[in-house]
Design an enzyme around this catalytic site. Structure first.
Site, PDB file in Angstrom:
ATOM      1  N   SER A 262       0.830  -1.203   0.000  1.00 23.25           N
ATOM      2  CA  SER A 262       0.000   0.000   0.000  1.00 23.25           C
ATOM      3  C   SER A 262       0.867   1.257   0.000  1.00 23.25           C
ATOM      4  O   SER A 262       1.734   1.402  -0.864  1.00 23.25           O
ATOM      5  CB  SER A 262      -0.957  -0.044   1.201  1.00 23.25           C
ATOM      6  OG  SER A 262      -1.976   0.921   1.074  1.00 23.25           O
TER       7      SER A 262
ATOM      8  N   HIS B 146      -7.281  -5.832  -0.824  1.00 27.00           N
ATOM      9  CA  HIS B 146      -6.095  -5.012  -0.604  1.00 27.00           C
ATOM     10  C   HIS B 146      -5.377  -5.525   0.643  1.00 27.00           C
ATOM     11  O   HIS B 146      -5.737  -5.187   1.778  1.00 27.00           O
ATOM     12  CB  HIS B 146      -6.537  -3.557  -0.419  1.00 27.00           C
ATOM     13  CG  HIS B 146      -5.422  -2.578  -0.242  1.00 27.00           C
ATOM     14  ND1 HIS B 146      -4.732  -2.041  -1.308  1.00 27.00           N
ATOM     15  CD2 HIS B 146      -4.884  -2.024   0.877  1.00 27.00           C
ATOM     16  CE1 HIS B 146      -3.817  -1.194  -0.852  1.00 27.00           C
ATOM     17  NE2 HIS B 146      -3.886  -1.163   0.479  1.00 27.00           N
TER      18      HIS B 146
END
Length: 440
Positions: free
Chosen positions: A280, A421
């Site tokens: 991320s 994610h």
């Protein structure tokens, strides 16, 4: 006639001065602005705007970059542009790095060696306080055989990365969540993110792994760059007067390079086998660190999205305006000039991927993580593959996004995970396979 010609020349010069002054004022206005209304998030591929990417192999003077030898100057050009217009420039002052091992022991039923190291960063010739970063290193027990080492920053403190009660609780500021009280870690914060670092499996595969809490380097909130390593360089803080100076991503990336200095000296760690990895916002960080520091022999990006691997000009998912609005401290202030104006960018994220060449780079996406634009992440690697071909190396095989569950590419690698994610054991297996291929 001469007098008339001179007047025309003076008028023309004055006109250009007004134009340039207006452009400077507009730029100064843009870098300080936050959009009042950010355009709606787009998840429709048919609504992606038509865009043109800058040619990676065309030099600023228009000449073609046609040989590996000529790439280094071009690489420097892209790095300088990315630094001044997106991530911010690093400080020039010299920094001292010293370290002290404060704990060592066996973990995971004696199969893994744990070392905890306090790394101190200070500015040479200044009276600034030292910044302490706790580096946690897991490695094979037999230190006579040097292991390649994955290095990555973590989000919640070292104590969250493994089910190991000997890990020192971070004393740095942490965003409140389960296990944290008044922005401080408690015993309940242990092992909360252990799935992100499958320690036993990594050691079983013959690698070492090192991690540090990113907040030790710089707290992840808009504090005016008063804390962390930014405080060591008060003359280099991002401001309207210095819109090209580093933000937090720059500080985290800079810190990874300082930690690499320590790992190079550790017994049992192969200094020629350092691998930087991040997820991320820390995937963005890993890419920027890897692009700038050739000591990282392999660079791994997990779901890094906007400002990471994803092409900004696609304006898909998270955008430049959105990320600058929500996280104004991540990038340099110059980057705000491209809020909802990605078409004006003289660069894009394929320039970042290409700047790593000819070292191997791997990009990972998740099928349900549209916010990070998996296709845009893949396309950055695809376009950067042209530079790898300059070195006679294979990148990604085609322009088409591969199906989920398939790893593709050679020196530029990619997989699309069927999932959310996250950094998970599935991703690590591909990363270790990639490292096997290029380091062994």
């Amino acid at each position: 006639m001469a007098f008339h010609s001179t007047c025309q020349q003076m008028l023309a010069a004055f006109s250009w001065t007004l134009i340039l002054f207006g452009m400077m004022n507009m730029h100064n206005h843009l870098i300080g602005q936050q959009p009042n209304e950010i355009r709606p998030t787009n998840y429709d591929e048919s609504a992606v705007p038509t865009y043109t990417l800058p040619d990676l192999l065309t030099a600023p003077d228009g000449r073609r970059v046609a040989t590996p030898e000529s790439w280094e100057a071009q690489r420097s050009y892209w790095l300088d542009l990315l630094a001044r217009q997106e991530y911010g420039t690093f400080p020039a002052a010299t920094v001292a790095v010293r370290h002290e091992e404060f704990e060592r022991g066996l973990a995971f039923d004696g199969k893994v060696l744990r070392r905890q190291i306090a790394v101190y960063l200070s500015r040479v010739g200044a009276n600034e306080n030292e910044v302490r970063v706790d580096l946690l290193v897991y490695s094979p027990v037999d230190l006579s055989r040097k292991a390649s080492c994955f290095l990555g920053l973590n989000f919640r403190g070292n104590q969250g990365t493994a089910d190991d009660p000997e890990i020192r609780l971070t004393e740095s500021w942490v965003q409140n969540d389960e296990g944290f009280v008044n922005n401080r870690a408690t015993e309940a914060a242990r092992a909360s993110k252990k799935y992100r670092y499958p320690i036993e499996r990594i050691i079983e595969r013959g690698y070492a792994v090192a991690t540090a809490y990113y907040g030790d380097l710089d707290p992840d909130f808009d504090d005016g760059f008063e804390n962390g390593v930014h405080a060591l360089f008060p003359e280099h803080r991002s401001s309207d007067d210095q819109p090209e100076c580093w933000g937090s991503i720059g500080a985290w990336a800079w810190g990874l390079s300082r930690l690499a200095v320590v790992l190079e000296q550790l017994e049992g760690i192969d200094p020629e086998g350092l691998i930087v990895v991040g997820h991320s916002r820390l995937g963005k960080t890993a890419l920027w660190a890897g692009a700038n520091d050739p000591r990282f022999r392999i660079v791994l990006s997990n779901n890094s999205g906007c400002g990471g691997a994803a092409l900004s000009k696609r304006a898909f998912g998270e955008t430049v305006a959105r990320i600058n609005s929500v996280f104004p401290h991540w990038f340099c202030k110059n980057f705000r000039a491209y809020n909802d104006r990605e078409e004006n960018m003289p660069f894009d994220q394929h320039c970042l991927i290409a700047a790593i060449a000819p070292r191997p780079v791997y990009i990972a996406s998740a099928s349900k993580d549209l916010w990070a634009d998996p296709k845009g992440e893949y396309l950055s690697g695809w376009h950067a593959s042209r530079v790898y071909e300059l070195f006679g190396l294979k990148g990604l095989p085609s322009e088409e996004l591969p199906k989920a569950g398939v790893s593709v590419g050679d020196y530029v690698g990619y997989h699309l995970k069927d999932g959310e994610h996250a950094l998970e054991p599935y991703d690590w297996e591909h990363y270790m396979n990639f490292a096997d291929r290029h380091l062994r």
